[in-house]
Scaffold this motif. Structure first.
Motif, PDB file in Angstrom:
ATOM      1  N   UNK A   4       6.750   6.491  12.849  1.00 14.92           N
ATOM      2  CA  UNK A   4       7.310   6.294  11.425  1.00 14.92           C
ATOM      3  C   UNK A   4       6.346   5.229  10.840  1.00 14.92           C
ATOM      4  N   UNK A   5       6.062   5.458   9.605  1.00 17.69           N
ATOM      5  CA  UNK A   5       4.943   4.703   8.895  1.00 17.69           C
ATOM      6  C   UNK A   5       5.440   4.191   7.388  1.00 17.69           C
ATOM      7  N   UNK A   6       5.589   2.837   7.716  1.00 20.04           N
ATOM      8  CA  UNK A   6       5.961   2.272   5.953  1.00 20.04           C
ATOM      9  C   UNK A   6       4.923   1.413   5.651  1.00 20.04           C
ATOM     10  N   UNK A  47      17.380   3.371  28.351  1.00 23.24           N
ATOM     11  CA  UNK A  47      16.667   3.500  27.160  1.00 23.24           C
ATOM     12  C   UNK A  47      15.630   2.633  27.001  1.00 23.24           C
ATOM     13  N   UNK A  48      14.382   3.032  26.462  1.00 27.73           N
ATOM     14  CA  UNK A  48      13.223   1.989  26.127  1.00 27.73           C
ATOM     15  C   UNK A  48      13.711   1.361  25.014  1.00 27.73           C
ATOM     16  N   UNK A  49      13.215  -0.052  24.753  1.00 28.83           N
ATOM     17  CA  UNK A  49      13.463  -0.567  23.410  1.00 28.83           C
ATOM     18  C   UNK A  49      12.519   0.017  22.241  1.00 28.83           C
ATOM     19  N   UNK A  50      12.689   0.068  21.218  1.00 26.99           N
ATOM     20  CA  UNK A  50      12.133   0.786  20.197  1.00 26.99           C
ATOM     21  C   UNK A  50      10.997  -0.506  19.855  1.00 26.99           C
ATOM     22  N   UNK A  51       9.934  -0.178  19.230  1.00 25.27           N
ATOM     23  CA  UNK A  51       8.791  -1.175  19.177  1.00 25.27           C
ATOM     24  C   UNK A  51       8.447  -0.600  17.808  1.00 25.27           C
ATOM     25  N   UNK A  76       1.554   2.822  20.829  1.00 22.18           N
ATOM     26  CA  UNK A  76       2.529   2.188  21.865  1.00 22.18           C
ATOM     27  C   UNK A  76       3.744   1.863  20.946  1.00 22.18           C
ATOM     28  N   UNK A  77       3.671   1.942  19.573  1.00 20.80           N
ATOM     29  CA  UNK A  77       4.501   1.598  18.472  1.00 20.80           C
ATOM     30  C   UNK A  77       5.346   2.764  18.001  1.00 20.80           C
ATOM     31  N   UNK A  78       6.826   2.485  17.873  1.00 22.55           N
ATOM     32  CA  UNK A  78       7.754   3.683  17.407  1.00 22.55           C
ATOM     33  C   UNK A  78       7.343   3.525  15.896  1.00 22.55           C
ATOM     34  N   UNK A  79       7.316   2.551  15.385  1.00 24.67           N
ATOM     35  CA  UNK A  79       7.134   2.197  13.698  1.00 24.67           C
ATOM     36  C   UNK A  79       6.181   1.502  13.693  1.00 24.67           C
TER      37      UNK A  79
END
Length: 135
Positions: free
Chosen positions: A96-98, A2-6, A76-79
């Motif tokens: 995902x955005x914070x 599995x790809x690392x989250x970024x 390219x980013x998950x969050x």
């Protein structure tokens, strides 16, 4: 495998808040998460007071360089975590955005930057726990 989250941390100058957040996440996650940071108007160098505040807790961010925010970095980013850059920070559907409301450490004395550093650490720990729990 599995790809690392970024995670991408973004602030205006990519010289204080986003660099401290990236430093904390790298420190706390080891190599489990890909960490990026960028700015909508990057400075020439990292805020020396931010460097000192992070050095006090054993985290060296001197090897980082402020970088310009690009669409590719966001895609390219998950969050994506934004910190005070308003409309200059894009939000992508499906990401995902914070948005973290934090004091800008620019021009602040070390005792204020320490408070920002500690606030960022608490938020990064919550973000890390959430990513590890939910992906």
């Amino acid at each position: 495998m599995r790809r690392k989250p970024s995670v991408l941390f973004v602030c205006v100058h990519n010289a204080g808040r986003s660099q401290m957040a990236a430093g904390w996440l790298r420190h706390l996650s080891g190599d489990r998460i890909e960490v990026r940071s960028a700015g909508s108007e990057p400075a020439d160098q990292i805020n020396p007071v931010a460097i000192e505040a992070m050095r006090e807790v054993g985290i060296d961010i001197t090897g980082q360089t402020p970088a310009r925010l690009t669409w590719d970095a966001v895609e390219a980013s998950d969050a994506v975590v934004t910190m005070g850059c308003g409309d200059a920070c894009p939000v992508f559907p499906g990401r995902r955005h914070e948005d973290w409301k934090l004091t800008d450490p620019a021009g602040q004395p070390l005792d204020v930057v320490r408070q920002v550093r500690d606030d960022i650490k608490a938020r990064v720990m919550q973000l890390l726990a959430s990513i590890e729990q939910h992906g």
